[in-house]
Design a protein around this motif. Structure first.
Motif, PDB file in Angstrom:
ATOM      1  N   ALA A   3     -12.034  -8.490  -7.315  1.00 18.86           N
ATOM      2  CA  ALA A   3     -11.865  -8.907  -5.923  1.00 18.86           C
ATOM      3  C   ALA A   3     -13.207  -8.922  -5.194  1.00 18.86           C
ATOM      4  N   ARG A   4     -14.028  -7.905  -5.433  1.00 18.92           N
ATOM      5  CA  ARG A   4     -15.348  -7.880  -4.795  1.00 18.92           C
ATOM      6  C   ARG A   4     -16.222  -9.026  -5.313  1.00 18.92           C
ATOM      7  N   ALA A   5     -16.097  -9.317  -6.592  1.00 22.98           N
ATOM      8  CA  ALA A   5     -16.858 -10.435  -7.151  1.00 22.98           C
ATOM      9  C   ALA A   5     -16.413 -11.748  -6.510  1.00 22.98           C
ATOM     10  N   PHE A   6     -15.111 -11.878  -6.259  1.00 15.96           N
ATOM     11  CA  PHE A   6     -14.612 -13.085  -5.607  1.00 15.96           C
ATOM     12  C   PHE A   6     -15.179 -13.216  -4.193  1.00 15.96           C
ATOM     13  N   VAL A   7     -15.156 -12.126  -3.432  1.00 14.21           N
ATOM     14  CA  VAL A   7     -15.687 -12.159  -2.060  1.00 14.21           C
ATOM     15  C   VAL A   7     -17.163 -12.531  -2.077  1.00 14.21           C
ATOM     16  N   ASN A   8     -17.922 -11.939  -3.014  1.00 16.58           N
ATOM     17  CA  ASN A   8     -19.345 -12.274  -3.120  1.00 16.58           C
ATOM     18  C   ASN A   8     -19.538 -13.750  -3.435  1.00 16.58           C
ATOM     19  N   PHE A   9     -18.706 -14.276  -4.328  1.00 10.46           N
ATOM     20  CA  PHE A   9     -18.779 -15.683  -4.711  1.00 10.46           C
ATOM     21  C   PHE A   9     -18.443 -16.587  -3.525  1.00 10.46           C
ATOM     22  N   VAL A  67       0.831  -1.202   0.000  1.00 12.58           N
ATOM     23  CA  VAL A  67       0.000   0.000   0.000  1.00 12.58           C
ATOM     24  C   VAL A  67       0.866   1.252   0.000  1.00 12.58           C
ATOM     25  N   GLN A  68       1.916   1.242   0.810  1.00 10.67           N
ATOM     26  CA  GLN A  68       2.780   2.416   0.916  1.00 10.67           C
ATOM     27  C   GLN A  68       3.545   2.690  -0.376  1.00 10.67           C
ATOM     28  N   THR A  69       3.971   1.634  -1.067  1.00 11.74           N
ATOM     29  CA  THR A  69       4.730   1.807  -2.307  1.00 11.74           C
ATOM     30  C   THR A  69       3.830   1.845  -3.548  1.00 11.74           C
ATOM     31  N   ARG A  70       2.536   1.616  -3.309  1.00  3.89           N
ATOM     32  CA  ARG A  70       1.544   1.582  -4.398  1.00  3.89           C
ATOM     33  C   ARG A  70       1.888   0.514  -5.444  1.00  3.89           C
ATOM     34  N   LYS A  71       2.454  -0.575  -4.948  1.00  4.28           N
ATOM     35  CA  LYS A  71       2.743  -1.720  -5.813  1.00  4.28           C
ATOM     36  C   LYS A  71       1.989  -2.932  -5.242  1.00  4.28           C
ATOM     37  N   VAL A  72       0.685  -2.933  -5.487  1.00  7.79           N
ATOM     38  CA  VAL A  72      -0.186  -3.943  -4.897  1.00  7.79           C
ATOM     39  C   VAL A  72      -0.155  -5.218  -5.737  1.00  7.79           C
ATOM     40  N   GLU A  73       0.365  -6.280  -5.142  1.00  8.98           N
ATOM     41  CA  GLU A  73       0.476  -7.557  -5.842  1.00  8.98           C
ATOM     42  C   GLU A  73      -0.584  -8.555  -5.376  1.00  8.98           C
ATOM     43  N   TRP A  74      -1.103  -8.353  -4.180  1.00  5.68           N
ATOM     44  CA  TRP A  74      -2.187  -9.194  -3.680  1.00  5.68           C
ATOM     45  C   TRP A  74      -3.492  -8.404  -3.763  1.00  5.68           C
ATOM     46  N   ASP A  75      -4.558  -9.065  -4.125  1.00  4.08           N
ATOM     47  CA  ASP A  75      -5.847  -8.377  -4.254  1.00  4.08           C
ATOM     48  C   ASP A  75      -6.767  -8.638  -3.069  1.00  4.08           C
ATOM     49  N   VAL A  76      -6.873  -9.890  -2.695  1.00  2.00           N
ATOM     50  CA  VAL A  76      -7.702 -10.284  -1.557  1.00  2.00           C
ATOM     51  C   VAL A  76      -6.800 -10.973  -0.539  1.00  2.00           C
ATOM     52  N   VAL A  77      -6.993 -10.657   0.739  1.00  2.00           N
ATOM     53  CA  VAL A  77      -6.216 -11.326   1.782  1.00  2.00           C
ATOM     54  C   VAL A  77      -7.158 -11.901   2.833  1.00  2.00           C
ATOM     55  N   ILE A 108     -13.690 -15.302  13.617  1.00  2.69           N
ATOM     56  CA  ILE A 108     -14.004 -15.260  12.193  1.00  2.69           C
ATOM     57  C   ILE A 108     -12.773 -14.794  11.436  1.00  2.69           C
ATOM     58  N   ASP A 109     -12.409 -15.518  10.389  1.00  3.19           N
ATOM     59  CA  ASP A 109     -11.430 -15.008   9.438  1.00  3.19           C
ATOM     60  C   ASP A 109     -12.192 -14.258   8.354  1.00  3.19           C
ATOM     61  N   TYR A 110     -11.604 -13.171   7.883  1.00  2.00           N
ATOM     62  CA  TYR A 110     -12.297 -12.285   6.950  1.00  2.00           C
ATOM     63  C   TYR A 110     -11.580 -12.196   5.612  1.00  2.00           C
ATOM     64  N   TRP A 111     -12.360 -11.911   4.573  1.00  4.73           N
ATOM     65  CA  TRP A 111     -11.812 -11.490   3.295  1.00  4.73           C
ATOM     66  C   TRP A 111     -11.670  -9.972   3.332  1.00  4.73           C
ATOM     67  N   ALA A 112     -10.497  -9.486   3.020  1.00 12.38           N
ATOM     68  CA  ALA A 112     -10.267  -8.046   2.900  1.00 12.38           C
ATOM     69  C   ALA A 112      -9.629  -7.776   1.540  1.00 12.38           C
ATOM     70  N   ILE A 113      -9.931  -6.627   0.965  1.00 20.41           N
ATOM     71  CA  ILE A 113      -9.377  -6.235  -0.339  1.00 20.41           C
ATOM     72  C   ILE A 113      -8.295  -5.191  -0.100  1.00 20.41           C
ATOM     73  N   VAL A 114      -7.119  -5.450  -0.621  1.00 21.58           N
ATOM     74  CA  VAL A 114      -5.982  -4.555  -0.391  1.00 21.58           C
ATOM     75  C   VAL A 114      -6.242  -3.203  -1.046  1.00 21.58           C
ATOM     76  N   LYS A 115      -5.996  -2.143  -0.290  1.00 16.00           N
ATOM     77  CA  LYS A 115      -6.218  -0.780  -0.779  1.00 16.00           C
ATOM     78  C   LYS A 115      -5.381  -0.519  -2.039  1.00 16.00           C
ATOM     79  N   GLY A 116      -6.023  -0.060  -3.075  1.00 16.15           N
ATOM     80  CA  GLY A 116      -5.324   0.248  -4.313  1.00 16.15           C
ATOM     81  C   GLY A 116      -5.196  -0.918  -5.267  1.00 16.15           C
ATOM     82  N   SER A 117      -5.864  -2.022  -4.971  1.00 14.60           N
ATOM     83  CA  SER A 117      -5.810  -3.169  -5.888  1.00 14.60           C
ATOM     84  C   SER A 117      -6.317  -2.756  -7.266  1.00 14.60           C
ATOM     85  N   PRO A 118      -5.552  -3.055  -8.331  1.00 12.20           N
ATOM     86  CA  PRO A 118      -6.019  -2.729  -9.685  1.00 12.20           C
ATOM     87  C   PRO A 118      -7.142  -3.655 -10.149  1.00 12.20           C
TER      88      PRO A 118
END
Length: 358
Positions: free
Chosen positions: A268-274, A70-80, A253-263
């Protein structure tokens, strides 16, 4: 492999999300049996249904890599996949994209607490008391039994750290689970928990990886252990004679979170919904005994499965036997983990714990 009927129906509800993006959707999870179950239940079916390639990568749950992205704006992971404490921390730090509760498709069908500002509940898991039924002539029933080295001689294994152990210590000392966190927030309550752990210190084997408790129990190196319920269920499926005590387990509970700035935020939201539909949740729990957050999946889980009834369950027939943390009977007798308490107090509690048990 063609889609099964439940996932075929899901596919019809997913918009065409394939894009010119050359990179697949990356979902970071905790690996092991959990990661394998996600591959079967979430990643492959989502890829088939949406035509968006999705792959899993393993990480240890530490937010350091996410911060750097997030700090370097090089987002390689989309959902964690994150535990509740890390979700709370990451959300405060602005590491995750927010969720609009009104746009999460199945909000009304998810367990209470599943939809948070920055995350949606992926599954429920518990830390339980586990033992080897082939070794102990008398089955333990409580944390008081875990501490009773006269009735149950031998070593005990516990996760190295203050989290969960302080709660277990108070419950072993007679504190009802509903009062644990209010008491632990006081100095007398903390001292009481630490003193109780000191009593057991000579008999403790510390573990750090979730794979260790089943191995320690199977090898008779310990007579009881705190353990992740999914690890015990997986070992039982492989033939181990291990058993679980659900009374006063701690669930989270473990959660799905979307990394800020994911391209790939839309994908990612569709994956969480699925991944939070009842069909996907049920498929996941069939692979590993972590509990669905979707009520329909919870209710369907035991359909067609052989139920094992022991005399503990005969005490209260409303507690239908199940190896799911989110089964109503198991939730009813478990303590819900308090992430807000641990985010606010965790650092000092870990230090006090380490100093007391040197």
């Amino acid at each position: 492999m063609p889609l099964s009927r439940p996932f075929l129906l899901l596919a019809l509800t997913i918009p065409a999300l394939a894009s010119a993006q050359s990179q697949p959707l990356v979902v970071a999870n905790f690996g092991g049996a959990n990661g394998k179950a996600q591959e079967v239940a979430f990643l492959k079916p989502f890829t088939q249904a949406s035509k968006v390639p999705a792959k899993g990568v393993e990480y240890d749950g530490d937010l350091g890599p996410v911060r750097k992205m997030v700090q370097t704006r090089k987002v390689e992971w989309d959902v964690v996949e994150v535990e509740s404490s890390e979700l709370t921390t990451g959300c405060k730090e602005g590491l995750f994209e927010p969720f609009d509760k009104s746009k999460v498709p199945h909000t009304s069908m998810l367990l209470a607490g599943s939809v948070q500002e920055c995350g949606v509940g992926a599954f429920v898991w518990s830390t339980v008391l586990a033992y080897n039924g082939a070794t102990l002539k008398t089955a333990p029933r409580s944390w008081a039994d875990f501490w009773d080295v006269k009735k149950f001689p031998g070593k005990r294994a516990m996760r190295k750290g203050a989290r969960y152990n302080l709660e277990f210590a108070l419950m072993a000392d007679g504190v009802h689970r509903r009062d644990v966190y209010s008491l632990l927030a006081t100095e007398p309550g903390l001292q009481r928990a630490l003193a109780k752990l000191q009593q057991l210190k000579p008999h403790i084997v510390w573990w750090e990886s979730g794979s260790q408790p089943p191995k320690l129990l199977a090898a008779d190196e310990v007579v009881m252990s705190t353990a992740y319920n999914g690890r015990i269920s997986a070992a039982v499926a492989d033939g181990a004679t291990l058993s679980t005590v659900w009374t006063d387990a701690i669930y989270d509970i473990d959660y799905w979170a979307i990394v800020k700035g994911s391209p790939r935020a839309e994908q990612a939201r569709a994956f969480v919904n699925f991944a939070t539909t009842d069909a996907a949740q049920l498929a996941f729990s069939r692979e590993i005994a972590y509990g669905p957050t979707h009520y329909n999946a919870i209710l369907q889980y035991d359909n067609g499965r052989k139920r094992v009834i022991d005399d503990a369950h005969l005490i209260d027939l409303s507690m239908a036997p199940s190896d799911l943390p989110s089964a109503p009977g198991n939730l009813r007798r478990s303590l819900g983990f308090n992430p807000t308490f641990w985010v606010g107090n965790g650092a000092q509690l870990e230090k006090r714990f380490a100093d007391a048990l040197k």
